[in-house]
Design a protein around this motif. Sequence first.
Motif: not given
Lengths: 159, 721
Positions: A49, A58, A60, A91, A93, B32-35, B38, B42-44, B46
């Motif tokens: 992004y 981060i 996916s 996860i 992080w 920090l928890i990513p998808y 995704p 979705v663009v984080p 935005q």
Amino acid sequence: MIAVVIIVGMGAFLLNGFSRARVAQQPIGFSHKVHAGDFKVACEYCHSYARRAAVAGIPSVQRCMGCHKITAADKPEVQKLQNHWNQKQPIQWVKVTSMPDFVFFEHWPHVRAGVKCQTCHGPIETMEETVQVNALNMNECLACHRKEKASIDCVTCHR
Amino acid sequence: MEIKRRDFLKILGVSGVSAAVSGCSSETSRTLIPYLIPENEVVPGQATWYATVCRECPAGCGVLAKTMEGRAVKVEGNPDHPVNQGRLCARGQASLQGLYNPDRIRQPLRRGADGNLQPVSWDEAERILAGRISELKGQGDRLAFITPVMAGSLDRLIDLWLKSVGGGKRLRYEPLSYESLREANRITFGVQEIPVYNLQNANFILSFGADFLETWLSPVEYARHFASMRAYRAGVMGRSVYVGPRLSLTGANSDEWIAVHPGNESFLALGMVNAILAEGLAEGLPAAELKGLQDIVAPHTPEAVAKQVGISADKIRVLARAFVKKHPSVALADAKSSNATDICVAVNLLNYVAGNVGATVRFGAEAAMAQVSSYGSFQKLLREIEQGAISILFVAGVNPLFNLPEGKRLRERLGKIPFVVSFSSFPDETTESAQLVLPENTFFESWGDYEPWTGIRGLQQPVMEPLYDTRALGDILLLLSTRLQNNEKLPWKNFYFYLRDQWKELYRRIKPDVDFETFWTESVRRGGNFQSVATKSVQLNPEVFKKSFQPPVFAGAGDGFALIPYPTLAFYDGRMANRPWLQELPDPVSQIVWENWLEIHPSDAEKLGIKKNDLLQIQSPAGEIKLPARISKNVRPGIVAIAVGQGHSAFGRYAQGRGASPMSLLSAEPEADSGALIWYGTRVAVRQTGLKHMLASTSGNDRSHDRGSFRRFPWPPFKAE
């Protein structure tokens, strides 16, 4: 009694101040050196992004598994990743890089202006364990903005 | 040990710093928890915007929902939608608080042996309901289905579904209905419709109780029209006069308020028609019509009307002349008294003689509101329930137990006889009496379409995944149909496919130049398909010449006050009372928040010795409530006004314990001509309780006390009329 309170307060402050420099204990031993250094995976392949949004993102778990379904599948750290995927658990992080409060930072204008990731994040391709090397405070921002003739208007960052 | 103030502040300051610092470094805020996988769109950080339709009231405005990371966070008006053209009202803005309301029903519920609602699975709920429906054994008329006006695919699917289970009664309930207007249009013009009102082209708006800035028909549309007609355009500013017993927001925005007693509006309109005809101002009327009209209005000379209404005959003539000369003008009617249809007919005649029909009042495109079932049909249903002729009652999207004056009686009956199934998204007065609650998605989570006016087809798309284990009403019915083995009659897999099929039919009808997929995608993207409908010319229906005009009738003791219950900008009919934003939105005229009150004229208050904030007991033959007093010249003497919408007994934490509902005071009589519920037909006795109840007002005082808050200055282009 006042002195005691002050010492306790200072203690809490100092501890927190130092904890930044400490290496965070990540759930999976991920190495930027292996990915970005040895195998020269492009930063934006995972942080997809960065060119489009405020956050770099981060990757996916699905993106990780795109390679690690096969690549290095026997390594214990990669097996931890596979466990997350199999149990459909994202996860957690631990955040490494932070900006000071009251600043409106977006990745995309910097990436699109051709600023290298390493300018702010340091020699990330050499790091076995990721740490924040720059304070990312106003001094550093302004130094670069002045050098590159980017806007130093207050509202550019403080809006 | 003595601590000085200064030392104390030092301690406080230092420990504050340590608390703040440790607060920032808590472990949860540092992860920090990513998808896992995704989302494509979705663009984080935005926003993604989706066009959909606001379903909080029957106006059907188009909205754009802003979503961040798959969550709707803000709604705005859709600029492409012809109804609101990018604007949105407070209720539309608060629709998000319906979606995220903490009181939402999160899974199906059934009433257990102990009388409380308990969670069940969808599978179990469907099994119970299918069993109940099978027990009908084809006696479909033992099933009744109450919905709001839906005007779209879901409406047709419900009809199909009812047919598949062997019939069933279908009622389209709206507490704010316009039955008298619809009936008056039949009597006057022979068309049982509600026309398009083109306020923006009018130079003079004469509103007989129609609060078009708050709730009347399509408030966002009319507010835009009003702003445009009031703008200083082509050298003139449009004029606006409000006729009614209470100064509403619409009245307060008008140039003049004529405070007539409720129900006497018809005479004022007839007096104006009389004056227009007598002065030969009506142009182009056929001789036969002119003769007929003269005969109807002959008894209603300005002098006679002046006595009934309480304004001078000259004033009526001045109004009448201005109404014709400022062509095109428009007269609007929202009548709720025992002679409501008379008022609407009189206003129709006024529009007709002034040449407004076809100009500012256009038949052709019809309002969906004309599909509403009359209040009379509800009374019939109530009788059938009492006789035990109904076994299953489905209630979706409406709350009749709160809105109907018979709410209490209905609650008693429902407790005993039928199997009540509610599809409500929130716990309310109706789910309190339900045996089974199958929660519906909110409109942000479901597919649908809504056609508020003929040709204006808003398309509703889900802007996010359902938050809870809820389903769209269309999907519930189709799944139920599968279980009842009615698939032959209803072959659609889910409601989305039915909706698309309906739009395929529309596609075939309007034949655009593109293929269906392009048409569909474009309609979803734009928020619908919008076509203008040709104006239909209408003539006077001979029936109108036989119309007699009755004075209003009131139930209750003759010395009581005529009760004026009115819907509000914030709560509409009460369906929005569980939105905290709207609870804390000050009433635009009184600036009061959180509660409702009884509004009484200072002269009446003085007679009864009532002071501001006195808690009053308000009694009618049907019931009694308690409310604090607000003394104000915004109501005429002889009436008391109470806002509808507060006084919920079971509508979640934000609506609980606030004010009282005046609907329980009404005498539950239908109007003779149209069958509509008479809102202004009850006299109430007002008594002191000796207690005080303080109302929270954000303005503190209604008067400026010569502080010069408002200044008047002449501007040459505005001349006195």
